[in-house]
Design a protein around this motif. Structure first.
Motif, PDB file in Angstrom:
ATOM      1  N   GLY A   1       0.809  -1.212   0.000  1.00  0.00           N
ATOM      2  CA  GLY A   1       0.000   0.000   0.000  1.00  0.00           C
ATOM      3  C   GLY A   1       0.839   1.258   0.000  1.00  0.00           C
ATOM      4  O   GLY A   1       0.525   2.244  -0.694  1.00  0.00           O
ATOM      5  N   LEU A   2       1.924   1.268   0.768  1.00  0.00           N
ATOM      6  CA  LEU A   2       2.816   2.427   0.779  1.00  0.00           C
ATOM      7  C   LEU A   2       3.513   2.603  -0.570  1.00  0.00           C
ATOM      8  O   LEU A   2       3.728   3.739  -1.019  1.00  0.00           O
ATOM      9  CB  LEU A   2       3.854   2.270   1.893  1.00  0.00           C
ATOM     10  N   VAL A   3       3.870   1.501  -1.210  1.00  0.00           N
ATOM     11  CA  VAL A   3       4.462   1.583  -2.553  1.00  0.00           C
ATOM     12  C   VAL A   3       3.482   2.249  -3.510  1.00  0.00           C
ATOM     13  O   VAL A   3       3.837   3.161  -4.276  1.00  0.00           O
ATOM     14  CB  VAL A   3       4.853   0.175  -3.058  1.00  0.00           C
ATOM     15  N   PHE A   4       2.235   1.803  -3.463  1.00  0.00           N
ATOM     16  CA  PHE A   4       1.222   2.365  -4.367  1.00  0.00           C
ATOM     17  C   PHE A   4       0.955   3.838  -4.048  1.00  0.00           C
ATOM     18  O   PHE A   4       0.801   4.670  -4.949  1.00  0.00           O
ATOM     19  CB  PHE A   4      -0.071   1.557  -4.257  1.00  0.00           C
ATOM     20  N   ALA A   5       0.897   4.170  -2.744  1.00  0.00           N
ATOM     21  CA  ALA A   5       0.621   5.549  -2.353  1.00  0.00           C
ATOM     22  C   ALA A   5       1.720   6.498  -2.816  1.00  0.00           C
ATOM     23  O   ALA A   5       1.441   7.634  -3.226  1.00  0.00           O
ATOM     24  CB  ALA A   5       0.447   5.630  -0.840  1.00  0.00           C
TER      25      ALA A   5
ATOM     26  N   LEU B   1      10.666   6.856   4.725  1.00  0.00           N
ATOM     27  CA  LEU B   1       9.627   6.115   4.002  1.00  0.00           C
ATOM     28  C   LEU B   1      10.196   4.831   3.402  1.00  0.00           C
ATOM     29  O   LEU B   1       9.534   3.787   3.430  1.00  0.00           O
ATOM     30  CB  LEU B   1       9.025   6.993   2.902  1.00  0.00           C
ATOM     31  N   ALA B   2      11.412   4.894   2.870  1.00  0.00           N
ATOM     32  CA  ALA B   2      12.032   3.695   2.300  1.00  0.00           C
ATOM     33  C   ALA B   2      12.204   2.621   3.369  1.00  0.00           C
ATOM     34  O   ALA B   2      11.939   1.435   3.121  1.00  0.00           O
ATOM     35  CB  ALA B   2      13.386   4.045   1.683  1.00  0.00           C
TER      36      ALA B   2
ATOM     37  N   CYS C   1       8.043  -3.259   6.322  1.00  0.00           N
ATOM     38  CA  CYS C   1       6.710  -3.851   6.134  1.00  0.00           C
ATOM     39  C   CYS C   1       6.768  -5.026   5.161  1.00  0.00           C
ATOM     40  O   CYS C   1       6.156  -6.081   5.404  1.00  0.00           O
ATOM     41  CB  CYS C   1       5.733  -2.790   5.630  1.00  0.00           C
ATOM     42  N   LEU C   2       7.484  -4.866   4.069  1.00  0.00           N
ATOM     43  CA  LEU C   2       7.621  -5.971   3.121  1.00  0.00           C
ATOM     44  C   LEU C   2       8.318  -7.163   3.772  1.00  0.00           C
ATOM     45  O   LEU C   2       7.923  -8.324   3.570  1.00  0.00           O
ATOM     46  CB  LEU C   2       8.399  -5.516   1.885  1.00  0.00           C
TER      47      LEU C   2
END
Length: 680
Positions: free
Chosen positions: A189-193, A222-223, A229-230
């Motif tokens: 989700g963070l990747v998509f956001a 953020l990275a 998370c991944l």
């Protein structure tokens, strides 16, 4: 390119077709038809994977295409497609070949099981799911394959669903993996956001935009948050501490699925995912350090648990967890290619060990307790020889496949400069001794020494343990008959897996680690993370690497582990028992698996029950039933009680009420403009 894209479709769809045929038409086509359909599907996948591997490696030409658009979110297309580069092609070939050997082996192992057709449908579907995962060109399809292997593993671990232990193990695997998937979904989700897309190429091409970015509302990079998370998803799927607890219990499933889950498919998905997303992980030393330390803990401390296990399959299961820790250490050291190399070699020798253990179980009439074995080497020569090959590869014997990948990990972490690298180097080095000790403890207890069979047997992995009451005996002899060699349909896959367990490391190390084999698939910031550069400078060829190892510490530790196992379990078997009594607290700690299951049960399980009870009483009973349902009914009754007083039955009362209402409406209509003007 279109020709190769169409050819690649056969890789996942052929096993899927075999699963559908075996699952839906198994009763009609019978056992032979079911296993023929499943094996043919996986054989086609293996053959096509070999062709695709050759094309991609020789021509240096990745195959990428979007097959169709699943949905559209605003201006973003969410596609289903393939990205076949050298990383994917390697995984495709390993997964399909190992799966094919397991399919063939299953004909002999599950011969008398009443769920024969259902089992072939499941393992073919499992293969399809893993292939869809590794062939994905976007995070959405990766997640689809990720969840699909989790679902099918639940079905396979609980295959003998009449057994409460199998039901518990399958639920445990399902729940623990959902914990990891929560983090995985947050990462996606963070990747998509941030990137506005889930396509690998677009995301990895724009990783520079993460520089200096923080998670909104925090000071966290953020990275780093995305990568952690991944990796939480990878921790559950690839059994990293502390989310490893499901994997030993997965031994409740039949041995072929133990081999399939532990060797080349489900547990390697997390390792593959981190390698695939290396452009993201290279941006965060914090995330890499976390991977490094957790992998080191897993490698050493899960290996220690293998020393006290008496179930032959559980020893190999803890070995799998430990080796997955080694792979995670390589990932943390930015030696992604070394992690994939060990994944590949491990797939062959670990599948070999599991299938050979299954052959022992067949020969022992489904006894799994190593304390009731012994002296099987002369009775099961093919099984013994292949098991020994797998064991030698596992402990890192020079010249065998595991040596090249395992020693490369130890050397790589020695060149890492990340926080925690010192502990990781100690853990993976000490783990060599531990691995050799529990591996050859298993060898000596099962194949050497005095024969201890011929007594009452406690079934554990046999079909007769479930409600059907049928065993898997492959012959007419009963449990009192002496152990025997397994049929050729079981031993043939053992021989086929033993060959790469010996030679694949020697043949592939130079090409996979020290050339541009993974260029375009794996990204490493060599200036910040110099491990692979240092390894390349020291490498002089596979033969010289094997010769130089004879004076190295890992080899001496492995030899010490073998010698200690021989002395403790063949020469002086009284010593382990004495040590157990003297070190009872340590033994209890290991025997109870560091009490992690108990902690999960008391803290998380009890906490979940407490929260559930609170939601039931406060939410369901008080709010939903008390306020929304019963409260609304009481409100309606109260309003009706008031309104009924106006129902007098006299027409002039109703006419007066109507006139009064018209008067109120006219008053509001006439005065409303003045009210608005005054408010302005």
């Amino acid at each position: 390119m279109a020709h190769w894209v169409n050819l690649c479709l056969w890789v996942p769809l052929a096993p899927l077709a075999g699963a559908v045929i075996a699952g839906l038409f198994g009763r009609t086509i019978g056992r032979r038809g079911a296993h023929s359909a499943a094996i043919l599907g996986v054989a086609i996948a293996t053959f096509v994977s070999a062709l695709v591997f050759q094309h991609v490696v020789l021509n240096r030409e990745p195959i990428e295409a979007n097959l169709y658009t699943w949905t559209r979110v605003g201006a973003v297309d969410l596609n289903v497609g393939f990205l076949i580069d050298t990383l994917t092609a390697t995984m495709m070939l390993v997964v399909s070949f190992v799966s094919l050997m397991i399919h063939i082996y299953t004909i002999g192992y599950m011969a008398d099981d009443p769920g024969y057709q259902r089992f072939f449908a499941y393992i073919a579907l499992f293969t399809f799911s893993m292939l869809m995962l590794v062939m994905a060109n976007n995070f959405l399809q990766l997640f689809f394959g990720w969840e699909a292997v989790g679902l099918v593993s639940y079905l396979l671990i609980g295959f003998w669903y009449e057994r409460p232990t199998a039901i518990y193990a399958s639920l445990k695997a399902f729940v623990v993996n959902r914990v990891g998937d929560f983090g995985f979904v947050l990462g996606i989700g963070l990747v998509f956001a941030h990137f506005g897309t889930l396509d690998y190429g677009q995301v990895f091409g724009a990783t520079g935009s993460l520089a200096g970015q923080v998670l909104p509302g925090t000071q966290w990079s953020l990275a780093t948050v995305i990568c952690i998370c991944l990796f939480i998803g990878a921790m559950a799927k690839s059994a990293q501490f502390p989310l490893h607890v499901w994997l030993p219990d997965s031994m409740e499933g039949p041995t072929p699925i133990s081999a399939l889950i532990h060797a080349a498919t489900m547990v390697t998905a997390g390792i593959f995912m981190v390698a695939r997303t290396s452009p993201l992980f290279e941006l965060s030393d914090t995330a890499l350090s976390m991977v490094l330390v957790l992998g080191a803990i897993t490698a050493l401390f899960m290996g220690l648990l293998g020393i006290v296990q008496n179930d032959i399959k559980r020893v190999i299961a803890y070995s799998t967890i430990s080796q997955l820790g080694y792979m995670a250490v390589a990932l943390g050291a930015s030696a992604y290619s070394v992690a994939i190399f060990h994944l590949m070699t491990h797939a062959f020798f670990k599948a070999l060990l599991f299938l050979a253990a299954g052959s022992v179980i067949i020969g022992m009439h489904h006894e799994q307790d190593m304390r009731k074995m012994g002296g099987l080497a002369r009775l099961m020569p093919v099984t013994y020889a292949t098991f020994l090959v797998g064991a030698l590869a596992l402990i890192g014997t020079p010249g065998f496949a595991g040596f090249y990948s395992k020693d490369s990990i130890i050397e790589a972490v020695g060149h890492s400069t990340l926080p925690g690298s010192g502990f990781a180097q100690f853990a993976v080095t000490a783990g060599v001794f531990v691995t050799a000790l529990y591996t050859f403890r298993m060898i000596f207890l099962v194949f050497h020494g005095q024969a201890r069979f011929g007594h009452a047997h406690d079934s554990h992995d046999a079909g007769h343990a479930h409600g059907a009451g049928q065993g898997h005996d492959h012959g007419s002899d009963g449990h009192d008959a002496p152990p025997h060699e397994s049929p050729w349909v079981v031993t043939l896959p053992l021989v086929a897996l033993a060959i790469p367990s010996v030679v694949i490391g020697y043949l592939c190390i130079d090409r996979m680690l020290y050339s541009d084999f993974f260029a375009g698939s794996i990204f490493v910031d060599r200036a910040a993370h110099p491990a692979m550069t240092a390894l390349a400078e020291e490498f002089r060829g596979p033969l010289e690497m094997a010769l130089q190892s004879w004076g190295s510490l890992p080899l001496w530790l492995a030899a010490a582990g073998v010698l200690a196992a021989w002395f403790l379990y063949l020469k002086r078997p009284d010593i382990p028992q004495a040590l157990r009594l003297r070190l009872s607290a340590v033994y209890a700690l290991l025997d109870n698996k560091y009490y992690l299951d108990r902690i999960n049960e008391v803290v998380f399980g009890a906490g979940a029950r407490l929260i559930g009870r609170g939601l039931w009483r406060g939410g369901d009973m008080a709010v939903i039933d008390g306020v929304a349902v019963n409260g609304s009914a009481r409100l309606v009754g109260w309003v009706a009680l008031l309104v009924r007083r106006a129902q007098t039955g006299y027409i002039y009362h109703y006419a007066f009420a109507m006139l009064l209402g018209v008067g109120v409406v006219l008053f509001l209509f006439l005065t409303w403009p003045y009210v608005l003007a005054a408010s302005r």
